[in-house]
Scaffold this motif. Sequence first.
Motif, short mmCIF file in Angstrom:
data_model
loop_
_atom_site.label_atom_id
_atom_site.label_comp_id
_atom_site.label_asym_id
_atom_site.label_seq_id
_atom_site.Cartn_x
_atom_site.Cartn_y
_atom_site.Cartn_z
N THR A 371 1.03 -1.32 0.21
CA THR A 371 -0.04 -0.08 0.04
C THR A 371 0.83 1.24 -0.04
O THR A 371 0.53 2.19 -0.55
CB THR A 371 -0.82 -0.07 1.22
OG1 THR A 371 -1.63 -1.25 1.27
CG2 THR A 371 -1.88 0.93 1.16
N CYS A 374 2.89 1.36 -3.60
CA CYS A 374 2.12 1.95 -4.64
C CYS A 374 1.57 3.09 -4.70
O CYS A 374 0.72 3.43 -5.57
CB CYS A 374 0.95 0.89 -4.82
SG CYS A 374 1.47 -0.82 -5.28
N SER A 375 1.57 4.01 -3.58
CA SER A 375 0.95 5.13 -3.41
C SER A 375 2.22 6.22 -3.52
O SER A 375 1.92 7.34 -3.61
CB SER A 375 0.36 5.44 -2.03
OG SER A 375 -0.49 4.30 -1.68
N ARG A 495 -3.02 1.95 -8.82
CA ARG A 495 -2.04 2.93 -8.92
C ARG A 495 -2.03 3.46 -10.38
O ARG A 495 -2.00 4.70 -10.45
CB ARG A 495 -0.74 2.43 -8.83
CG ARG A 495 0.56 3.26 -9.06
CD ARG A 495 1.98 2.35 -8.63
NE ARG A 495 2.95 3.34 -9.07
CZ ARG A 495 3.69 4.19 -8.44
NH1 ARG A 495 3.04 4.64 -7.32
NH2 ARG A 495 4.85 4.64 -8.89
N LEU A 502 -1.15 9.31 -7.60
CA LEU A 502 -0.19 8.38 -6.92
C LEU A 502 1.10 8.37 -7.35
O LEU A 502 2.07 8.19 -6.76
CB LEU A 502 -1.14 7.14 -6.98
CG LEU A 502 -2.00 6.83 -6.15
CD1 LEU A 502 -2.64 5.44 -6.21
CD2 LEU A 502 -1.92 7.44 -4.60
N LYS A 522 -1.11 12.68 -0.58
CA LYS A 522 -0.63 12.95 -2.13
C LYS A 522 -1.65 13.77 -2.68
O LYS A 522 -2.91 13.71 -2.27
CB LYS A 522 -0.36 11.49 -2.77
CG LYS A 522 0.47 10.64 -2.27
CD LYS A 522 1.91 10.87 -2.56
CE LYS A 522 2.15 11.07 -3.91
NZ LYS A 522 2.32 10.01 -4.80
N ALA A 529 -4.97 12.00 -2.03
CA ALA A 529 -4.97 10.51 -1.69
C ALA A 529 -4.52 10.56 -0.16
O ALA A 529 -3.68 11.50 0.06
CB ALA A 529 -4.45 9.64 -2.27
N VAL A 531 -2.88 8.09 3.07
CA VAL A 531 -2.51 6.76 3.27
C VAL A 531 -1.97 6.72 4.83
O VAL A 531 -1.32 7.53 5.25
CB VAL A 531 -1.18 6.36 2.50
CG1 VAL A 531 -0.74 5.04 2.82
CG2 VAL A 531 -1.46 6.30 0.99
N LEU A 581 -6.03 3.29 2.31
CA LEU A 581 -5.83 4.39 1.49
C LEU A 581 -7.19 4.90 1.32
O LEU A 581 -8.02 4.40 0.95
CB LEU A 581 -5.41 3.75 0.22
CG LEU A 581 -4.71 4.97 -0.72
CD1 LEU A 581 -3.77 4.21 -1.83
CD2 LEU A 581 -5.95 5.51 -1.66
N LEU A 583 -9.42 8.05 -0.78
CA LEU A 583 -9.17 8.74 -1.93
C LEU A 583 -10.25 9.98 -2.04
O LEU A 583 -11.38 9.87 -1.45
CB LEU A 583 -9.22 7.98 -3.25
CG LEU A 583 -8.53 8.48 -4.45
CD1 LEU A 583 -7.23 8.42 -4.30
CD2 LEU A 583 -9.13 7.30 -5.71
#
Length: 585
Positions: A371, A374-375, A495, A502, A522, A529, A531, A581, A583
Amino acid sequence: MGDSAGGEKKLWWKEGVVYQIYPASFKDSNGDGLGDIPGIISKIDYLKDLGIDIVWVSPMFDSPQVDMGYDISDYEQVYRPYGTVEDMDTLIEACHSRGMRLILDLVINHTSDQHAWFKESRSSKTNPKRDWYIWKPPRYDAAGNRQPPTNWRSYFSGSTWEWDEHTQEYYLHLFAKEQPDLNWENEGARNAIYDSAMRFWLDRGVDGFRIDTVNMYSKGLEFPDAPVVDPKAEFQPAWSIYANGPRMHEFCREMNQKVLDKYDAMTVGELPHTPDPKRVLDYVSLADRQLNMVFQFDIVDLGQGTSAKYQFQEWKLPMLKGIVTKWQQFIDGTDGWTTAFCENHDQGRSVSRYASDAPEYRVLSAKMLATMLCSLTGTLFIYQGQEIGMINVPRDWPIEEYKDIEGVNFYNHIKESTGNDPAAMKYVMDSINILGRDNARVPMQWDDTPYAGFTDRPEGAWMRVHDLYPEINVAKQQRERDSVLAFWRDMIRFRKENADVLVYGSFEVFEPDNEKTFVFAKKQGQRKAVVALNFTGEEQTVDVPYADEVVFRVGNYPDGEPDGETGGGKQKKLRAWEGRLYLLR
Ligand code: GLC
Ligand code: CA
């Protein structure tokens, strides 16, 4: 500074997800116990299905294998047990026909001592290739004993200088004595490298290179002694002298002007010993055309000893968060680019190093780290086995099971220098078990048949297979919907669907000093996003920033975000090793 990170200009090598293959340990196709190119070809659909865009194959060139192929004796041949140049053509085609790309390792700081160039160079002081390597006369101490030209320590223990009886001079080798350093000051040597190691393969269709030890080619002309930081040792770490030397940027530019610019090739340089972001930026500005991106070493150096690698040190989460933040933000407002990675063939497994490989937590840990990775902004690199959550080898494996020259040499060095002191030897084995390169080099675990489905050879693979293969293997994880493998596949797709935020977004960290949790956001314009990661085995409460704007989307627990927490409130309870995560709604 805007809301998006530097280098938002979209390019294939920025969004592409890279998968690193270690050929000896990926897949054996002919039952000799060693992985090979046809074995790789047989698994390309597996990689395609995972969402991989770019395959990076570690050295498969002809080599005496003193350092697992990072000692190349002929750039234009394939190590015969791995296959042939025609097999490589087939592999290139297998990637291209599926819309994937292939990059190779470019190992040009040194060759093997069995390379024809070095054989010529060492044949006489007047040979035309003498100057292609770095030769120096000896020094003599007060007692008149012959000594190496400097006090530099090699990466694989001992001096960086090897005495040559025949011509009565020393040659330089930063790595093993069978890996003599090329002399990049010599233009003929540089042109031969460009032809043999680069153009040969680019012309066959490869799409770029991971460039080995990219900052060590320019050693300067002085060759001074290194400062003494380890008074008890005969030889001293000398990277402050030979890394990032005076002509390094000139050489990188030349590689582009003379070779890479003629192809749509990507480059990622291996950049150890370079903690200063300004120095790293000097390599990766798009306009300057040196390297597309680098593997900066802070994340993999975490926990290593300072004067010697295998002296494991405890570390705390704020250090990891500081490192991630630093290398996420360093491209802000620039045209540089960054990478997201935490494993490769030189490192222990990420689940064991950065999270927990305890039986009850290793699956959660692997997904939590997936996680995170991939972010992150930058090109994402995955190392074989990471996608199924492979972990370090068991602590009770004796040194005889380890094959890597780096770990084994260090073990022997400590054994000799301490007279086999039990406490010292235990510490070395603890350190090798957590940091050793062999953790990443055991055979890939494909299924639960003998030797993990890696080989049919009755005597097994070239290296011991991890004891846990019946539980951690590809076939099992392909059957299970909530496996680590399924999670990586979903995360990679996610992603790509949200690449703007991301892959390209700017990075913001919250509570950097918190030792238990890692929360970051992000952003890209209005897109956001968040996380939230728990780096402990206990429940932790976190504040989710931008809570009114974002909703839960991905998590590593089967029930996602439990009912009570959905919707309202900024405070969330993260369970053991949980990762979530959120969004923009
Ligand atoms: C790089 C490689 C490593 C190798 C060394 C010498 O660090 O990743 O495996 O031993 O260079 O080529
Ligand atoms: Ca084989």
